[in-house]
Motif scaffolding. Sequence first.
Motif, mmCIF file in Angstrom:
data_model
loop_
_atom_site.group_PDB
_atom_site.id
_atom_site.type_symbol
_atom_site.label_atom_id
_atom_site.label_comp_id
_atom_site.label_asym_id
_atom_site.label_seq_id
_atom_site.Cartn_x
_atom_site.Cartn_y
_atom_site.Cartn_z
ATOM 1 N N THR A 427 0.598 -1.181 0.076
ATOM 2 C CA THR A 427 -0.124 0.149 0.099
ATOM 3 C C THR A 427 0.896 1.089 -0.007
ATOM 4 O O THR A 427 2.106 1.226 0.151
ATOM 5 N N ALA A 428 0.359 2.308 -0.338
ATOM 6 C CA ALA A 428 0.919 3.593 -0.266
ATOM 7 C C ALA A 428 1.747 4.034 1.023
ATOM 8 O O ALA A 428 2.881 4.324 1.129
ATOM 9 N N LYS A 429 1.126 3.419 2.115
ATOM 10 C CA LYS A 429 1.661 3.786 3.508
ATOM 11 C C LYS A 429 2.825 2.992 3.602
ATOM 12 O O LYS A 429 3.859 3.318 4.251
ATOM 13 N N GLU A 430 2.819 1.679 3.383
ATOM 14 C CA GLU A 430 3.847 0.902 3.419
ATOM 15 C C GLU A 430 5.204 1.334 2.857
ATOM 16 O O GLU A 430 6.319 1.120 3.303
ATOM 17 N N LYS A 431 4.654 1.819 1.537
ATOM 18 C CA LYS A 431 5.725 2.127 0.597
ATOM 19 C C LYS A 431 6.599 3.411 1.005
ATOM 20 O O LYS A 431 7.832 3.363 1.274
ATOM 21 N N GLU A 432 5.671 4.020 1.664
ATOM 22 C CA GLU A 432 6.401 5.243 2.428
ATOM 23 C C GLU A 432 7.385 4.728 3.503
ATOM 24 O O GLU A 432 8.549 5.312 3.775
ATOM 25 N N THR A 433 6.729 3.849 4.502
ATOM 26 C CA THR A 433 7.537 3.236 5.569
ATOM 27 C C THR A 433 8.926 2.759 5.095
ATOM 28 O O THR A 433 9.832 2.983 5.509
ATOM 29 N N VAL A 434 8.888 1.838 4.041
ATOM 30 C CA VAL A 434 9.780 1.078 3.316
ATOM 31 C C VAL A 434 10.875 2.259 2.783
ATOM 32 O O VAL A 434 12.229 2.179 3.051
ATOM 33 N N ALA A 435 10.426 3.377 2.368
ATOM 34 C CA ALA A 435 11.216 4.411 1.715
ATOM 35 C C ALA A 435 12.090 5.172 2.757
ATOM 36 O O ALA A 435 13.090 5.204 2.728
ATOM 37 N N TYR A 436 11.458 5.463 3.792
ATOM 38 C CA TYR A 436 12.111 6.092 4.978
ATOM 39 C C TYR A 436 13.068 5.037 5.725
ATOM 40 O O TYR A 436 14.376 5.411 6.053
ATOM 41 N N GLU A 438 14.714 2.642 4.188
ATOM 42 C CA GLU A 438 15.929 2.137 3.307
ATOM 43 C C GLU A 438 16.743 3.799 3.181
ATOM 44 O O GLU A 438 17.796 3.427 3.441
ATOM 45 N N ALA A 439 16.057 4.762 3.369
ATOM 46 C CA ALA A 439 16.777 6.137 3.299
ATOM 47 C C ALA A 439 17.459 6.108 4.514
ATOM 48 O O ALA A 439 18.766 6.763 4.755
ATOM 49 N N GLY A 440 17.260 5.752 5.848
ATOM 50 C CA GLY A 440 17.685 5.757 6.965
ATOM 51 C C GLY A 440 19.081 5.063 7.021
ATOM 52 O O GLY A 440 20.262 5.540 7.561
ATOM 53 N N GLU A 500 12.495 5.192 10.665
ATOM 54 C CA GLU A 500 11.213 4.931 10.875
ATOM 55 C C GLU A 500 10.674 5.497 12.135
ATOM 56 O O GLU A 500 9.560 6.418 12.344
ATOM 57 N N LEU A 501 11.500 5.773 13.475
ATOM 58 C CA LEU A 501 11.134 6.127 14.464
ATOM 59 C C LEU A 501 10.853 7.506 14.396
ATOM 60 O O LEU A 501 10.069 8.272 15.044
ATOM 61 N N MET A 502 11.737 8.194 13.764
ATOM 62 C CA MET A 502 11.787 9.761 13.749
ATOM 63 C C MET A 502 10.577 10.204 12.750
ATOM 64 O O MET A 502 10.199 11.398 13.099
ATOM 65 N N LYS A 503 10.709 9.422 11.658
ATOM 66 C CA LYS A 503 9.342 10.019 10.754
ATOM 67 C C LYS A 503 7.870 9.793 11.304
ATOM 68 O O LYS A 503 6.871 10.638 11.161
ATOM 69 N N PHE A 504 7.800 8.474 11.876
ATOM 70 C CA PHE A 504 6.390 8.004 12.250
ATOM 71 C C PHE A 504 6.594 7.819 13.666
ATOM 72 O O PHE A 504 5.186 7.517 14.270
ATOM 73 N N GLY A 505 7.168 7.907 14.542
ATOM 74 C CA GLY A 505 7.306 7.989 15.890
ATOM 75 C C GLY A 505 7.040 6.465 16.429
ATOM 76 O O GLY A 505 7.033 6.311 17.684
ATOM 77 N N HIS A 590 20.692 15.273 9.967
ATOM 78 C CA HIS A 590 20.359 15.287 8.461
ATOM 79 C C HIS A 590 19.066 14.813 8.148
ATOM 80 O O HIS A 590 18.868 14.273 7.106
ATOM 81 N N GLN A 591 18.060 15.500 8.895
ATOM 82 C CA GLN A 591 16.703 15.230 8.440
ATOM 83 C C GLN A 591 16.146 15.896 7.143
ATOM 84 O O GLN A 591 15.406 14.912 6.365
ATOM 85 N N GLN A 592 16.813 16.721 6.782
ATOM 86 C CA GLN A 592 16.381 17.278 5.237
ATOM 87 C C GLN A 592 16.797 16.254 4.128
ATOM 88 O O GLN A 592 15.917 15.803 3.340
ATOM 89 N N GLU A 593 17.999 15.585 4.363
ATOM 90 C CA GLU A 593 18.472 14.654 3.380
ATOM 91 C C GLU A 593 17.610 13.608 3.360
ATOM 92 O O GLU A 593 17.267 12.957 2.510
ATOM 93 N N LEU A 594 17.165 13.189 4.649
ATOM 94 C CA LEU A 594 16.418 11.977 4.846
ATOM 95 C C LEU A 594 14.840 11.898 4.253
ATOM 96 O O LEU A 594 14.727 11.207 3.248
#
Length: 632
Positions: A427-436, A438-440, A500-505, A590-594
């Motif tokens: 789902t779109a939400k899962e995709k966002e989680t995975v994106a953050y 991997e970016a981490g 994940e923790l930073m973005k979604f808590g 580096h939150q911006q880059e994340l």
Amino acid sequence: MNKIDPKQKFSLWYLIGVAIIVLALQYWARTSTFETLAYSDFKTLLQAGKLSNLTLKDTTISGTIDLHDTQALLPADTWKSLTRNNQLTHDFITVRVEDPDLINQLQTTRVRYTGIMDSHWFTTLLSWVIPTLAFVAIWSLAVRRMGSSGIGNLMSVGKSKAKVFVQKDVAVRFSDVEGIDEAKQELMEVIEFLRTPEHFQKLGGRIPKGILIVGAPGTGKTLLARAVAGEAQVPFLSISGSEFVEMFVGVGAARVRDLFNQAVQLAPCIIFIDELDALGKVRGISGLTGNDEREQTLNQLLVEMDGFDSNRGVIIMAATNRPEILDPALLRPGRFDRHVAIDRPDLKGRERILSLHAKRLILAADVRLDIVAAKTAGYAGAELANIVNEAALHAARENKQAVEMSDFEVAIDRAISGLEKKNRVMTAKEKETVAYHEAGHTLIAEFSKTADRVAKVTIIPRGIGSLGFTQQLPTEDRYLLKRSELLDRLDVLLGGRGAELMKFGEPSTGAQNDLQRATDLVWHMVTQYGMSETLGPATLDKHHKLASIPGYSETTGNEYSELTAQSIDAEIHKLLQCSEDRVRTLLTIHQQELDLLAQLLLKQETVDREELSKILAMKKDGLHPAFQTSIT
Ligand code: ADP
Ligand code: MG
Ligand code: ZN
């Protein structure tokens, strides 16, 4: 596939034909000279003293009739046929019925009679021939029924040419395979070798013998192997691992031998074993089911590969989607030691595959394959080809002049509902989680001092367990690592969860594998490498992993006290905690880059080294160029 050899079939019918003719001749010869009498007529004639030369058998009586004055004794038609040759006597035969008085009667009429055992050569032969023929007939029927598997193979042990699929002119080219450029690149060398083997041999170089193509189902493994043969213009000998499995013992091994013999004659050429996993499963684990045949075949394959000189111009390729279950012996040097991985295509790759397959369609102007590609994240080539085909079929069903975007949408919906059952669409939400996530990983790797630089990061699912991956360079093993390097690696492992923790808590289950590896790493640092300040330089082996494998005793290492066990746990905990803190600090800076990286990942699914460098370099210089163009 394994039909009866036409010659064999011919000789079988030939045999049956001859037998029938012999029988018919014999029957005709008998009946033309012998008149078959009713038993009652026989008795009448006997009483009247008209019979002579009687021969008594178990089942018949034959002899000669004196036709003088017999017209009144016999039915008209019998008499007529007896006298049709105008002879005075005629031979007869009758079926012997149960008649206890017969011998007495023969005695009183004083006729000469002989008893003969019913063992005429012909009867004897018949008693052999008929059952044999019946057996042969049933057998051949069974053989034909069974077709390719089973008994049929008995007849062609060692002569397996029919099974090996030899293609002299493969029409597939690299241009027919899209979206997997890295794999193509890796195989270029093989093509060069097959084209000009002399060139490589002159320098004394060794060409890889076995190349294993690894990738999810439908990613184009078979297609790629054929394209290699097509590009190199060499014969392509293919055989599927699953075909070996259903054979009788010894057949598969003979077939492998045959395959290699043929290959030597056709060199330069490619041997391709599709679905290698069916054949090459780890030996001796499948328990009760008879896997002798598979093991023998596998052993033969190993033997052939070992005794094979790749400089003769034969390259052995194989494909599998389950490399983890392969017998390790297959992967040893000199066998399938070169691995080419095929990933599911990314956005650009998908678009190229779609347009490749859509080339033969008439497309309406509103068709946007880039949008179709954007909607089909995680799809393999075969599924994309299928979508194109479904769209064309749908358009045809609606009697359209061209395939429209709406047809593609229907096809995508259908494919998605099929895939959702297989649990593969995010789902779109899962995709966002995975994106953050991997970016981490990526950012921590980039900003730590010693960790390997990131070559590529993607959120395309690879394999079953992982939802995305971050590929770091170099990938080769290091033998010596310092404590600081291990700590950096630890941070990278925890980077996904940290983001994940930073973005979604809150963390998600996607980090489970990372945590496992992190814990494992820390455990090694504390108990194996003596890298903990509290516990000092000691190996503490009690819970060594081997302990869980049957056959290894629990006491392979040094015993330690309960107190030490507690310190180990505390130390592991502390190291993990410190790492998490470091990750949080780094990611906050580096939150911006994340955010940029995660958004770019969401948009194009894969970010390579070059784009990543741009993100890292630009920081606050405005938006990344990739954000200025946008796809709906
Ligand atoms: P695999 O062997 O990996 O299961 P195949 O090679 O049999 O997959 O692919 C099945 C079909 O899907 C191919 O015949 C082709 O039409 C299509 N296909 C798969 N991957 C690609 C690709 N990368 N480029 C173009 N077509 C592809
Ligand atoms: Mg295949
Ligand atoms: Zn991870």
